[in-house]
Design an enzyme around this catalytic site. Structure first.
Site, mmCIF file in Angstrom:
data_model
loop_
_atom_site.group_PDB
_atom_site.id
_atom_site.type_symbol
_atom_site.label_atom_id
_atom_site.label_comp_id
_atom_site.label_asym_id
_atom_site.label_seq_id
_atom_site.Cartn_x
_atom_site.Cartn_y
_atom_site.Cartn_z
ATOM 1 N N ARG A 1 -0.397 -18.110 13.285
ATOM 2 C CA ARG A 1 1.003 -17.915 12.922
ATOM 3 C C ARG A 1 1.205 -16.706 11.995
ATOM 4 O O ARG A 1 2.222 -16.011 12.074
ATOM 5 C CB ARG A 1 1.556 -19.184 12.254
ATOM 6 C CG ARG A 1 3.053 -19.166 12.251
ATOM 7 C CD ARG A 1 3.717 -20.483 12.090
ATOM 8 N NE ARG A 1 5.145 -20.218 12.195
ATOM 9 C CZ ARG A 1 5.973 -20.824 12.997
ATOM 10 N NH1 ARG A 1 5.538 -21.760 13.798
ATOM 11 N NH2 ARG A 1 7.243 -20.493 13.027
ATOM 12 N N ARG B 1 12.606 -20.347 15.665
ATOM 13 C CA ARG B 1 11.412 -20.301 14.808
ATOM 14 C C ARG B 1 11.826 -20.064 13.367
ATOM 15 O O ARG B 1 12.808 -19.359 13.117
ATOM 16 C CB ARG B 1 10.494 -19.151 15.215
ATOM 17 C CG ARG B 1 10.056 -19.179 16.639
ATOM 18 C CD ARG B 1 8.899 -20.123 16.829
ATOM 19 N NE ARG B 1 8.421 -20.090 18.204
ATOM 20 C CZ ARG B 1 7.518 -20.917 18.681
ATOM 21 N NH1 ARG B 1 6.996 -21.853 17.919
ATOM 22 N NH2 ARG B 1 7.131 -20.824 19.934
ATOM 23 N N LEU C 1 11.157 -18.094 10.085
ATOM 24 C CA LEU C 1 10.543 -16.798 9.798
ATOM 25 C C LEU C 1 9.616 -16.887 8.587
ATOM 26 O O LEU C 1 9.930 -17.556 7.602
ATOM 27 C CB LEU C 1 11.621 -15.752 9.508
ATOM 28 C CG LEU C 1 12.591 -15.447 10.653
ATOM 29 C CD1 LEU C 1 13.629 -14.433 10.182
ATOM 30 C CD2 LEU C 1 11.846 -14.937 11.878
ATOM 31 N N ASN D 1 21.778 -15.872 10.520
ATOM 32 C CA ASN D 1 21.546 -16.879 11.562
ATOM 33 C C ASN D 1 22.852 -17.612 11.833
ATOM 34 O O ASN D 1 23.695 -17.742 10.949
ATOM 35 C CB ASN D 1 20.496 -17.881 11.062
ATOM 36 C CG ASN D 1 20.219 -18.997 12.058
ATOM 37 O OD1 ASN D 1 20.015 -18.748 13.248
ATOM 38 N ND2 ASN D 1 20.216 -20.243 11.587
ATOM 39 N N HIS E 1 24.207 -21.354 13.035
ATOM 40 C CA HIS E 1 23.711 -22.734 13.122
ATOM 41 C C HIS E 1 24.856 -23.660 13.575
ATOM 42 O O HIS E 1 25.977 -23.541 13.067
ATOM 43 C CB HIS E 1 23.190 -23.178 11.751
ATOM 44 C CG HIS E 1 22.712 -24.595 11.759
ATOM 45 N ND1 HIS E 1 21.505 -24.964 12.335
ATOM 46 C CD2 HIS E 1 23.284 -25.740 11.318
ATOM 47 C CE1 HIS E 1 21.362 -26.269 12.230
ATOM 48 N NE2 HIS E 1 22.425 -26.760 11.619
ATOM 49 N N ASP F 1 16.802 -17.369 4.663
ATOM 50 C CA ASP F 1 15.748 -17.346 3.653
ATOM 51 C C ASP F 1 14.543 -18.113 4.200
ATOM 52 O O ASP F 1 14.475 -18.381 5.395
ATOM 53 C CB ASP F 1 16.260 -17.879 2.304
ATOM 54 C CG ASP F 1 16.628 -19.352 2.357
ATOM 55 O OD1 ASP F 1 16.318 -20.014 3.385
ATOM 56 O OD2 ASP F 1 17.205 -19.858 1.387
ATOM 57 N N GLY G 1 13.669 -21.138 3.972
ATOM 58 C CA GLY G 1 13.856 -22.537 4.335
ATOM 59 C C GLY G 1 14.403 -22.695 5.740
ATOM 60 O O GLY G 1 14.603 -21.724 6.466
ATOM 61 N N ASP H 1 17.474 -23.312 7.604
ATOM 62 C CA ASP H 1 18.944 -23.300 7.531
ATOM 63 C C ASP H 1 19.455 -23.498 6.099
ATOM 64 O O ASP H 1 20.461 -24.172 5.880
ATOM 65 C CB ASP H 1 19.536 -24.372 8.467
ATOM 66 C CG ASP H 1 19.055 -24.205 9.895
ATOM 67 O OD1 ASP H 1 18.986 -23.070 10.378
ATOM 68 O OD2 ASP H 1 18.734 -25.232 10.541
HETATM 69 C C1 GRF Z 1 23.428 -22.022 19.087
HETATM 70 O O1 GRF Z 1 24.152 -23.223 19.122
HETATM 71 C C2 GRF Z 1 23.017 -21.687 17.689
HETATM 72 O O2 GRF Z 1 23.869 -22.194 16.735
HETATM 73 C C3 GRF Z 1 21.666 -22.346 17.573
HETATM 74 O O3 GRF Z 1 21.076 -22.212 18.838
HETATM 75 C C4 GRF Z 1 22.100 -22.123 19.822
HETATM 76 C C5 GRF Z 1 21.809 -20.890 20.625
HETATM 77 O O4 GRF Z 1 22.645 -20.756 21.733
HETATM 78 N N1 GRF Z 1 20.908 -21.748 16.504
HETATM 79 P P1 GRF Z 1 22.597 -19.464 22.640
HETATM 80 O O5 GRF Z 1 21.135 -19.202 23.023
HETATM 81 O O6 GRF Z 1 23.175 -18.317 21.865
HETATM 82 O O7 GRF Z 1 23.415 -19.818 23.846
#
Ligand code: GRF
Length: 212
Positions: free
Chosen positions: A64, A90, A92, A106, A108, A140, A142, A144
């Site tokens: 890794r 993944r 980071l 990111n 989420h 960061d 963690g 999310d």
């Molecule tokens: C999204 O819902 C995002 O929030 C999460 O993974 C999903 C990715 O969707 N981290 P896509 O590959 O952009 O369609």
């Protein structure tokens, strides 16, 4: 703003960013798409659009640390000003985080800090919340946990499954993520290596779901 997008799968957020660029509402230039999987619809889409693609795969048993170093050098070669995790599944490691402090964001599928991890929509259903949504945050070390930049709310409907809820959350993601990227590109949101400085105005106000 030269932007690298990291993906693992479908790539609907990558498409949304590209659509916004085409529509002139997202002032970003995607200089590369990097995937941790050789087979990803997101990669096919990027190739079809003529975007430079790279695969840095991580299989069971792989080193890794080495993967983190390779990912960092491959991304760094593209000289990004911003790195966007769009469905990159993944966590980071230090090399990329230290090379681009505060320059990685990111998206989420939940209203963080609630429901971090891989199952945001299902966890929201299990938690019985009436409102969930999506979050764009600085990455960061963690899972999310980084500073929140912007959020959009999505109501949970009585007969929702994780799939139907996630589909409605994604509608909001596809608006929120390109908009945040644009705000970073134009300086409306300043990313600080240690925290997110106050955005001009309140970006969340106008990003609430109109369904509410
Ligand atoms: C999204 O819902 C995002 O929030 C999460 O993974 C999903 C990715 O969707 N981290 P896509 O590959 O952009 O369609």
């Amino acid at each position: 703003m030269n932007t690298v997008v990291l993906v693992s799968g479908r790539g609907s957020n990558l498409r949304a960013i590209c659509d916004a660029i085409d529509a002139g509402t997202c002032d970003a230039n995607i200089v590369g798409v990097v995937s941790d999987r050789a087979k990803a619809a997101a990669l096919e889409f990027a190739e079809g659009r003529g975007i430079s693609t790279k695969v840095v795969s991580l299989r069971k048993g792989d080193d890794r640390d080495l993967w983190n170093e390779t990912l960092t050098s491959q991304v760094a070669e593209l000289q990004p000003e911003l790195i966007v995790l769009a469905g990159f599944m993944r966590v980071l490691g230090p090399p990329l985080l230290e090379r681009f402090p505060g320059r990685i964001i990111n998206v989420h599928p939940a209203l963080l800090p609630s429901f971090p991890g891989h199952n945001g929509p299902q966890d929201a259903l299990d938690g019985g919340v009436r409102i969930t949504g999506c979050t764009v945050h600085v990455v960061d070390s963690g899972v999310d946990t980084g500073p929140i930049i912007a959020q959009a709310a999505v109501p949970v409907l009585p007969n929702d499954t994780a799939e139907t809820l996630h589909a409605r959350i994604q509608v909001q993601e596809h608006k929120l993520l390109p908009r945040v990227i644009h705000q970073i590109a134009t300086g409306a949101i300043e990313l600080d290596p240690l925290r997110v400085a106050s955005p001009l105005g309140d970006p969340t106000r106008s990003l609430m779901s109109p369904d509410l």
